[in-house]
Design an enzyme around this catalytic site. Structure first.
Site, short mmCIF file in Angstrom:
data_model
loop_
_atom_site.label_atom_id
_atom_site.label_comp_id
_atom_site.label_asym_id
_atom_site.label_seq_id
_atom_site.Cartn_x
_atom_site.Cartn_y
_atom_site.Cartn_z
CE LYS A 11 -1.95 -0.92 4.07
NZ LYS A 11 -1.32 -2.56 4.13
NE ARG A 37 -4.99 -1.45 9.87
CZ ARG A 37 -3.89 -0.69 9.21
NH1 ARG A 37 -3.89 0.27 8.71
NH2 ARG A 37 -2.90 -1.75 9.19
NE ARG A 82 7.43 -2.51 6.53
CZ ARG A 82 6.30 -2.62 6.46
NH1 ARG A 82 5.55 -2.13 5.31
NH2 ARG A 82 5.64 -3.24 7.44
NE ARG A 103 5.45 -0.55 10.41
CZ ARG A 103 4.62 -0.62 9.42
NH1 ARG A 103 4.48 -0.05 8.23
NH2 ARG A 103 3.61 -1.38 9.94
NE ARG A 160 1.92 -5.04 11.05
CZ ARG A 160 2.80 -4.90 10.34
NH1 ARG A 160 4.12 -5.49 10.52
NH2 ARG A 160 2.77 -4.44 8.90
P1 AP5 Z 1 4.70 -1.66 1.91
O1 AP5 Z 1 4.39 -0.62 0.74
O2 AP5 Z 1 5.59 -1.15 2.77
O3 AP5 Z 1 3.35 -2.51 2.37
P2 AP5 Z 1 1.94 -1.70 3.26
O4 AP5 Z 1 0.96 -2.69 2.59
O5 AP5 Z 1 2.30 -0.27 3.28
O6 AP5 Z 1 2.19 -2.78 4.59
P3 AP5 Z 1 2.21 -1.98 5.93
O7 AP5 Z 1 3.07 -3.03 6.94
O8 AP5 Z 1 2.66 -0.64 6.38
O9 AP5 Z 1 0.74 -2.22 6.20
P4 AP5 Z 1 0.15 -2.08 7.70
O10 AP5 Z 1 -1.50 -1.97 7.17
O11 AP5 Z 1 0.22 -3.28 8.37
O12 AP5 Z 1 0.52 -0.97 8.54
P5 AP5 Z 1 0.13 0.47 8.56
O13 AP5 Z 1 1.42 1.30 8.77
O14 AP5 Z 1 -0.87 0.93 7.80
O15 AP5 Z 1 5.43 -2.78 1.22
C1 AP5 Z 1 6.11 -3.83 2.14
C2 AP5 Z 1 7.57 -4.29 2.01
O16 AP5 Z 1 7.34 -5.02 0.70
C3 AP5 Z 1 8.65 -3.12 1.26
O17 AP5 Z 1 9.87 -3.69 1.91
C4 AP5 Z 1 8.39 -2.96 0.00
O18 AP5 Z 1 9.54 -2.58 -0.48
C5 AP5 Z 1 8.00 -4.42 -0.48
N1 AP5 Z 1 7.29 -4.42 -1.71
C6 AP5 Z 1 6.29 -3.54 -2.04
N2 AP5 Z 1 5.71 -3.91 -3.04
C7 AP5 Z 1 6.57 -5.04 -3.64
C8 AP5 Z 1 6.22 -5.93 -4.92
N3 AP5 Z 1 5.39 -5.62 -5.69
N4 AP5 Z 1 7.22 -6.85 -4.87
C9 AP5 Z 1 8.24 -6.94 -4.02
N5 AP5 Z 1 8.30 -6.41 -2.73
C10 AP5 Z 1 7.54 -5.37 -2.68
O19 AP5 Z 1 -0.46 0.18 10.25
C11 AP5 Z 1 0.15 0.06 11.23
C12 AP5 Z 1 -0.23 -0.14 12.69
O20 AP5 Z 1 -1.21 1.11 13.01
C13 AP5 Z 1 -1.74 -1.07 12.55
O21 AP5 Z 1 -1.16 -2.32 12.83
C14 AP5 Z 1 -2.72 -0.29 13.63
O22 AP5 Z 1 -2.07 -0.88 14.92
C15 AP5 Z 1 -2.34 1.00 13.45
N6 AP5 Z 1 -3.24 1.52 12.60
C16 AP5 Z 1 -3.05 2.33 11.27
N7 AP5 Z 1 -4.18 2.70 10.66
C17 AP5 Z 1 -5.14 2.39 11.55
C18 AP5 Z 1 -6.60 2.59 11.59
N8 AP5 Z 1 -7.22 3.14 10.46
N9 AP5 Z 1 -7.51 2.04 12.59
C19 AP5 Z 1 -6.85 1.57 13.66
N10 AP5 Z 1 -5.61 1.26 13.84
C20 AP5 Z 1 -4.71 1.68 12.63
MG MG Z 2 2.37 0.89 4.91
#
Ligand code: AP5
Ligand code: MG
Length: 208
Positions: A13, A86, A120, A151, A162
């Site tokens: 994402k 979410r 990552r 992270r 997660r």
């Molecule tokens: P990356 O692009 O970082 O993936 P991502 O989908 O953004 O993964 P996240 O781990 O950030 O998602 P998340 O939803 O768990 O975390 P968030 O920060 O939103 O890519 C991942 C890796 O793969 C990278 O190394 C990249 O280089 C590689 N990659 C990407 N595309 C690729 C491809 N095509 N091929 C190969 N490699 C690739 O949320 C974190 C926490 O915050 C949650 O757990 C929760 O506690 C809280 N939170 C956030 N939002 C909310 C909400 N709305 N409500 C409640 N709690 C929330």
């Molecule tokens: Mg992310």
């Protein structure tokens, strides 16, 4: 353009959001990045959120809804929501606040996700993410030169929690948006550029 990017942890994402926002000058509104900023600044909200996030749990809806709606209002050229909504209740609140053009669901087989997460490295300032294989000049950010970090929630144990939370609380949103005719599912198990091209085609912007 008003977009939502949906997908399990590690789906890409943030990676795709960075590319699409640059291309169309959209505000990248990532609730995960906003919450990590609050934690780093040790704000009252950050102190409350830290334990939940580091354990792989969601923070309460009221902690993110106000934050997101404020940021959406100041986005002049449209926005891309990454990590919000979410839960179905967050999706319902979003529907009350504004009309979304498209929800991009990035689909990646679960066996790929843990590997992506443990490989990552993230820039604490720019929020840019890298796969360790891309870091030929050491673990520093290409944009600002800062040392990259792992992270706290990127351990295999927390990642599994997660995924569990994603399947229980977030995956039902897919049907919510499918029923509204807004869902665009793309295959995220291809190269970053190929995924970007598929998103652009799905948005009818392949020539952009
Ligand atoms: P990356 O692009 O970082 O993936 P991502 O989908 O953004 O993964 P996240 O781990 O950030 O998602 P998340 O939803 O768990 O975390 P968030 O920060 O939103 O890519 C991942 C890796 O793969 C990278 O190394 C990249 O280089 C590689 N990659 C990407 N595309 C690729 C491809 N095509 N091929 C190969 N490699 C690739 O949320 C974190 C926490 O915050 C949650 O757990 C929760 O506690 C809280 N939170 C956030 N939002 C909310 C909400 N709305 N409500 C409640 N709690 C929330
Ligand atoms: Mg992310």
């Amino acid at each position: 353009m008003k977009l939502v990017f949906l997908g399990p942890p590690g789906a890409g994402k943030g990676t795709q959001a960075e590319r699409i926002c640059k291309r169309f000058n959209l505000a990248h509104i990532s609730t995960g990045d906003m919450l990590r900023y609050e934690i780093a600044q040790k704000t009252p909200l950050g102190l409350k959120a830290a334990e939940l996030i580091n354990g792989g749990h969601l923070v309460p809806d009221e902690m993110v809804v106000g934050m997101v709606s404020e940021r959406m209002q100041s986005a002049e050229h449209g926005f891309l929501l990454d990590g919000f909504p979410r839960t179905v209740s967050q999706a319902e609140k979003l529907t009350e606040i504004t009309e979304i053009d498209c929800v991009v669901n990035i689909d990646v087989p679960s066996e790929r996700l843990v590997e992506r997460i443990v490989r990552r490295r993230s820039c604490p300032d720019c929020d840019i993410v890298y796969d360790i294989g891309e870091l030929e000049n050491g673990e520093v950010c290409r944009q600002c030169g800062k040392p990259l970090v792992i992270r706290k929630d990127d351990t295999p144990e927390v990642a599994h929690e997660r995924f569990h939370v994603y399947n229980e609380r977030t995956a039902p949103i897919i049907k919510y948006y499918e029923d509204k005719g807004l869902l665009l599912t793309v295959n995220g198990d291809k190269s970053k550029s190929e995924v970007e091209q598929e998103i652009l085609r799905g948005l009818g912007k392949a020539d952009a």
